[in-house]
Design a protein around this motif. Sequence first.
Motif, PDB file in Angstrom:
ATOM      1  N   ALA A   1       0.830  -1.210   0.000  1.00 37.95           N
ATOM      2  CA  ALA A   1       0.000   0.000   0.000  1.00 37.95           C
ATOM      3  C   ALA A   1       0.861   1.256   0.000  1.00 37.95           C
ATOM      4  CB  ALA A   1      -0.938  -0.003   1.207  1.00 37.95           C
ATOM      5  N   VAL A   2       1.934   1.267   0.791  1.00 38.71           N
ATOM      6  CA  VAL A   2       2.791   2.452   0.832  1.00 38.71           C
ATOM      7  C   VAL A   2       3.523   2.647  -0.487  1.00 38.71           C
ATOM      8  CG1 VAL A   2       4.916   1.386   1.735  1.00 38.71           C
ATOM      9  CG2 VAL A   2       4.342   3.726   2.349  1.00 38.71           C
ATOM     10  N   CYS A   3       3.797   1.548  -1.184  1.00 38.17           N
ATOM     11  CA  CYS A   3       4.414   1.664  -2.518  1.00 38.17           C
ATOM     12  C   CYS A   3       3.455   2.325  -3.506  1.00 38.17           C
ATOM     13  CB  CYS A   3       4.824   0.288  -3.031  1.00 38.17           C
ATOM     14  SG  CYS A   3       6.281  -0.404  -2.222  1.00 38.17           S
ATOM     15  N   LEU A   4       2.212   1.854  -3.526  1.00 39.89           N
ATOM     16  CA  LEU A   4       1.221   2.399  -4.462  1.00 39.89           C
ATOM     17  C   LEU A   4       0.873   3.840  -4.145  1.00 39.89           C
ATOM     18  CD1 LEU A   4      -1.262  -0.620  -4.712  1.00 39.89           C
ATOM     19  CD2 LEU A   4       0.341   0.147  -6.473  1.00 39.89           C
ATOM     20  N   ALA A   5       0.785   4.172  -2.856  1.00 39.60           N
ATOM     21  CA  ALA A   5       0.316   5.490  -2.460  1.00 39.60           C
ATOM     22  C   ALA A   5       1.400   6.555  -2.532  1.00 39.60           C
ATOM     23  CB  ALA A   5      -0.265   5.429  -1.047  1.00 39.60           C
ATOM     24  N   PHE A   6       2.636   6.208  -2.181  1.00 42.42           N
ATOM     25  CA  PHE A   6       3.661   7.240  -2.058  1.00 42.42           C
ATOM     26  C   PHE A   6       4.974   6.943  -2.775  1.00 42.42           C
ATOM     27  CE2 PHE A   6       1.127   7.544   1.963  1.00 42.42           C
ATOM     28  CZ  PHE A   6       0.430   8.678   1.581  1.00 42.42           C
ATOM     29  N   ILE A   7       5.499   5.728  -2.625  1.00 40.62           N
ATOM     30  CA  ILE A   7       6.825   5.449  -3.174  1.00 40.62           C
ATOM     31  C   ILE A   7       6.816   5.446  -4.699  1.00 40.62           C
ATOM     32  CG2 ILE A   7       8.668   3.741  -3.317  1.00 40.62           C
ATOM     33  CD1 ILE A   7       8.049   2.957  -0.437  1.00 40.62           C
ATOM     34  N   PHE A   8       5.883   4.752  -5.324  1.00 40.00           N
ATOM     35  CA  PHE A   8       5.831   4.706  -6.792  1.00 40.00           C
ATOM     36  C   PHE A   8       5.533   6.071  -7.414  1.00 40.00           C
ATOM     37  CE2 PHE A   8       4.730  -0.123  -7.035  1.00 40.00           C
ATOM     38  CZ  PHE A   8       6.023  -0.413  -6.626  1.00 40.00           C
ATOM     39  N   PRO A   9       4.499   6.806  -6.941  1.00 35.62           N
ATOM     40  CA  PRO A   9       4.256   8.140  -7.516  1.00 35.62           C
ATOM     41  C   PRO A   9       5.453   9.076  -7.338  1.00 35.62           C
ATOM     42  CG  PRO A   9       2.326   7.408  -6.310  1.00 35.62           C
ATOM     43  CD  PRO A   9       3.407   6.428  -6.009  1.00 35.62           C
ATOM     44  N   GLY A  10       6.113   9.013  -6.155  1.00 31.68           N
ATOM     45  CA  GLY A  10       7.290   9.843  -5.946  1.00 31.68           C
ATOM     46  C   GLY A  10       8.430   9.464  -6.872  1.00 31.68           C
TER      47      GLY A  10
ATOM     48  N   MET B   1       8.628  12.632   0.235  1.00 34.35           N
ATOM     49  CA  MET B   1       7.563  11.638   0.340  1.00 34.35           C
ATOM     50  C   MET B   1       8.142  10.224   0.413  1.00 34.35           C
ATOM     51  SD  MET B   1       4.446  11.071  -2.371  1.00 34.35           S
ATOM     52  CE  MET B   1       4.046  12.818  -2.357  1.00 34.35           C
ATOM     53  N   ILE B   2       9.108   9.948  -0.436  1.00 38.27           N
ATOM     54  CA  ILE B   2       9.712   8.611  -0.471  1.00 38.27           C
ATOM     55  C   ILE B   2      10.495   8.345   0.801  1.00 38.27           C
ATOM     56  CG2 ILE B   2      11.425   7.173  -1.623  1.00 38.27           C
ATOM     57  CD1 ILE B   2      10.613   8.484  -4.247  1.00 38.27           C
ATOM     58  N   ILE B   3      11.286   9.317   1.240  1.00 38.81           N
ATOM     59  CA  ILE B   3      12.110   9.137   2.448  1.00 38.81           C
ATOM     60  C   ILE B   3      11.234   8.866   3.665  1.00 38.81           C
ATOM     61  CG2 ILE B   3      13.655  10.320   4.053  1.00 38.81           C
ATOM     62  CD1 ILE B   3      14.853  11.771   1.611  1.00 38.81           C
ATOM     63  N   LEU B   4      10.182   9.670   3.846  1.00 37.74           N
ATOM     64  CA  LEU B   4       9.274   9.461   4.979  1.00 37.74           C
ATOM     65  C   LEU B   4       8.606   8.095   4.915  1.00 37.74           C
ATOM     66  CD1 LEU B   4       7.531  12.963   5.270  1.00 37.74           C
ATOM     67  CD2 LEU B   4       9.252  11.983   6.800  1.00 37.74           C
ATOM     68  N   ALA B   5       8.160   7.702   3.713  1.00 38.98           N
ATOM     69  CA  ALA B   5       7.479   6.412   3.550  1.00 38.98           C
ATOM     70  C   ALA B   5       8.409   5.251   3.862  1.00 38.98           C
ATOM     71  CB  ALA B   5       6.938   6.288   2.125  1.00 38.98           C
ATOM     72  N   VAL B   6       9.635   5.316   3.366  1.00 38.82           N
ATOM     73  CA  VAL B   6      10.584   4.222   3.571  1.00 38.82           C
ATOM     74  C   VAL B   6      10.969   4.104   5.048  1.00 38.82           C
ATOM     75  CG1 VAL B   6      12.929   3.424   3.087  1.00 38.82           C
ATOM     76  CG2 VAL B   6      11.492   4.277   1.221  1.00 38.82           C
ATOM     77  N   ILE B   7      11.254   5.233   5.700  1.00 41.90           N
ATOM     78  CA  ILE B   7      11.686   5.203   7.096  1.00 41.90           C
ATOM     79  C   ILE B   7      10.577   4.670   8.006  1.00 41.90           C
ATOM     80  CG2 ILE B   7      12.320   6.641   9.075  1.00 41.90           C
ATOM     81  CD1 ILE B   7      13.878   8.427   7.171  1.00 41.90           C
ATOM     82  N   THR B   8       9.370   5.229   7.874  1.00 44.55           N
ATOM     83  CA  THR B   8       8.275   4.792   8.748  1.00 44.55           C
ATOM     84  C   THR B   8       7.904   3.333   8.505  1.00 44.55           C
ATOM     85  OG1 THR B   8       6.665   5.697   7.168  1.00 44.55           O
ATOM     86  CG2 THR B   8       7.310   7.094   9.016  1.00 44.55           C
ATOM     87  N   SER B   9       7.921   2.912   7.242  1.00 48.24           N
ATOM     88  CA  SER B   9       7.584   1.513   6.936  1.00 48.24           C
ATOM     89  C   SER B   9       8.646   0.567   7.465  1.00 48.24           C
ATOM     90  CB  SER B   9       7.427   1.326   5.427  1.00 48.24           C
ATOM     91  OG  SER B   9       6.313   2.030   4.943  1.00 48.24           O
ATOM     92  N   ALA B  10       9.913   0.940   7.331  1.00 45.97           N
ATOM     93  CA  ALA B  10      11.003   0.091   7.823  1.00 45.97           C
ATOM     94  C   ALA B  10      10.921  -0.074   9.337  1.00 45.97           C
ATOM     95  CB  ALA B  10      12.354   0.682   7.428  1.00 45.97           C
ATOM     96  N   ILE B  11      10.644   1.033  10.049  1.00 48.82           N
ATOM     97  CA  ILE B  11      10.518   0.951  11.506  1.00 48.82           C
ATOM     98  C   ILE B  11       9.312   0.099  11.903  1.00 48.82           C
ATOM     99  CG2 ILE B  11      10.083   2.283  13.609  1.00 48.82           C
ATOM    100  CD1 ILE B  11      11.636   4.584  12.369  1.00 48.82           C
TER     101      ILE B  11
END
Length: 436
Positions: free
Chosen positions: A381-390, A412-422
């Motif tokens: 979901a985070v890929c579709l919503a933020f990582i891919f569009p970014g 957008m990508i940095i925030l998505a990756v960090i929060t998802s990884a944590i």
Amino acid sequence: MSPAAGINVPLLPDGKPAVKPGSVLGAVFNVTTTIIGAGIMSIPMTLKVLGIIPAIALILIIGFLAELSVDFLMRFTHSGETTTYAGVMREAFGPVGSLAAQVCVMITNLGALVMYLIIIGDVFSGNQPEGEVHLGILQQWFGFQWWTSREFSLLITLVFVMLPLVLYRRVESLKFSSAISTLLAVVFVSICSVLAVSALLQGKTKTPRLFPQLDRQTSFFDLFTAVPVIVTAFTFHFNVHPIGFELTKPSDMTTAVRIALILCAAIYSAMGLFGYLLFGDSIQSDILVNFDQGSGSAIGSLLNDVVRLSYTFHIMLVFPLLNFSLRANIDEFLFPKKPLLATDNRRFLCLTIVLLFFSYLVAIAVPNIWYFFQFLGSTTAVCLAFIFPGAIALRDSQGVSTTRDKITAAIMIILAVITSAIAISTNIYNFLSSRS
């Protein structure tokens, strides 16, 4: 044109009259219905984890970022030659990008469909989270019978409610069911607000926390596990293309998305606040489970049942929207050289029935939606919503990104990756700790 385009307007073979374009109002209903889905069920739980102020702030921030990411998607789509999410990823990153988008849409949508069925099963036939027994409506009304079981109630729902709705071949055809679905969501939130205000006046509400409470049971990193839940609740990007390309002009979709996001953010915030006021720390991952509690009056018991039924019928009407894009992506993935899906009755029916049956089996096997929300929100979901569009905006294969767009996309990508990884690492750590 790829088979996934079968979810767009030009579905009919040559020689048929042109299909009437979709309306902005219909798009607003379809987008709103796609967004709300099952996400609202776990929003009160995020307030329990984060506290009221951080949770509502996060809802507004993620809603704002979702609007930016949709803008990226649609601008690059209209600048290229494709009409699908997988297509715009293909133009930016080649076949690997297209495959990544297809896989993420399939996993996210299939997970969401399973969550919907789990919620329906909870309402009709109850659940037992962490050893607590919560009766379903059928069990409360008729007792424990073979036909009030989870397996039978879900099967009847699939055959007589879901199947007729998923047989529609255009998103626009679902605008009336989406309008009813949105109305039911509003009824659901309204009744919850009435119950919360009534309990507040009687001094029966639970004392909510404005900020998170960190103790031995809850660490700072545990707070990040609530982020994927809200991300999943705002993930509707898989339906942006099928809805948007049925409209007359691109600006119509921008307007529809903006209105829908504002409406959904208000609904999520209200539901989270009123749900938390009603049940406090006893809130379940699926708040509908909490409404099985007995009431001191017949009217209170009736309202509890209306709350559960209204939202159950709501997600029944959301189901076909997610099934729509899921079916199209699976078809594009498995049969890239075949004719348009909507023109092939046999393939269309086979895919539809297989998806329904598989979703049913998984929903019977998995009893808790919180696990689905955390997994999907941290991955696909985070890929579709933020990582891919970014990533599309940073790649800028069409040469339309501004410096501001690229900075926004990078953040957008940095925030998505960090929060998802944590969130992922915290969930794994908690799981291993509970096993030891």
